[in-house]
Write an enzyme that holds these catalytic residues in place. Structure first.
Site, PDB file in Angstrom:
ATOM      1  CG  HIS A 116      -8.298   7.070  -1.198  1.00 15.84           C
ATOM      2  ND1 HIS A 116      -8.581   5.765  -1.436  1.00 15.84           N
ATOM      3  CD2 HIS A 116      -6.953   7.205  -1.395  1.00 15.84           C
ATOM      4  CE1 HIS A 116      -7.467   5.120  -1.751  1.00 15.84           C
ATOM      5  NE2 HIS A 116      -6.464   5.974  -1.730  1.00 15.84           N
TER       6      HIS A 116
ATOM      7  CB  VAL B  33       0.669   6.346   2.480  1.00 17.52           C
ATOM      8  CG1 VAL B  33      -0.318   5.425   3.173  1.00 17.52           C
ATOM      9  CG2 VAL B  33       2.051   6.217   3.104  1.00 17.52           C
ATOM     10  CB  CYS B  34      -2.294   3.998  -1.868  1.00 15.96           C
ATOM     11  SG  CYS B  34      -3.868   3.813  -2.708  1.00 15.96           S
ATOM     12  CB  ILE B  35      -4.665   3.676   3.542  1.00 10.37           C
ATOM     13  CG1 ILE B  35      -4.222   4.980   4.188  1.00 10.37           C
ATOM     14  CG2 ILE B  35      -3.584   2.617   3.632  1.00 10.37           C
ATOM     15  CD1 ILE B  35      -3.897   4.846   5.677  1.00 10.37           C
TER      16      ILE B  35
ATOM     17  CG  ASN C  37      -1.786  -1.275   1.218  1.00  3.95           C
ATOM     18  OD1 ASN C  37      -1.669  -2.068   2.135  1.00  3.95           O
ATOM     19  ND2 ASN C  37      -2.589  -1.513   0.183  1.00  3.95           N
TER      20      ASN C  37
END
Length: 169
Positions: free
Chosen positions: A94, A88-90, A81
């Site tokens: 978003h 950071v992609c969580i 992730n």
């Protein structure tokens, strides 16, 4: 709006300094800019990341908390992730509202009630429990799924070692 968000961020920073949360520390990169924070995440116990000191930058938009901050690791980290550039992609980071790809429920995405503390707790739990469904690093996700104790573990161990060396520079 800027005034309000700066006030809120100062309050959250003061709160974290007064009552530190286990697993991370936070401070300003530059005392004159409340919108740019440096955080150090301590690799959670009983995970492959245990013992690591991962530095990241947390950059807040001027209309915080209506919109989420961006979190980018400065210390190299191998994780499904975390994109190879450190982003950071969580879900919690978003933009609020509907997910056009249908992966996330609106309540899993950014909400103005989130604080630096809730963000960091989500990131720590992401380290402990990667989500390989919508990876930011496809290679790490593949290794995590196919052989978590092989190549994936080796690369993470290397990141932990480097993070420990950097922590004392």
């Amino acid at each position: 709006m800027t005034e309000q968000s700066a006030l809120l961020l100062r309050k959250q920073l003061a709160e974290l300094n007064k009552n530190p949360v286990e697993g991370f520390s936070a401070g300003l990169i530059d005392d004159d800019d409340i919108y740019k924070w440096e955080v150090v995440i301590i690799g959670p116990q009983d995970t492959l990341f245990e013992g690591g000191f991962f530095k990241a930058y947390l950059t807040f938009p001027y209309d915080y908390p209506l919109r989420p901050p961006k979190l980018k690791f400065i210390t190299g980290i191998w994780h499904p992730n975390v994109a190879k550039n450190g982003d950071v992609c969580i879900s919690i980071l978003h933009e609020p509202g509907e997910d056009k790809f249908g992966y996330e429920k609106p309540e899993e995405r950014w909400l103005p009630i989130h604080t630096v503390e809730t963000i960091m707790i989500s990131v720590i739990s992401m380290l402990a429990d990667p989500n390989s469904e919508s990876p930011a690093n496809v290679d790490a996700a593949k290794e995590w799924r196919e052989d978590p104790n092989g190549e994936f573990k080796r690369k993470v161990a290397c990141c932990v070692r480097k993070s420990q060396e950097m922590a004392f520079d």
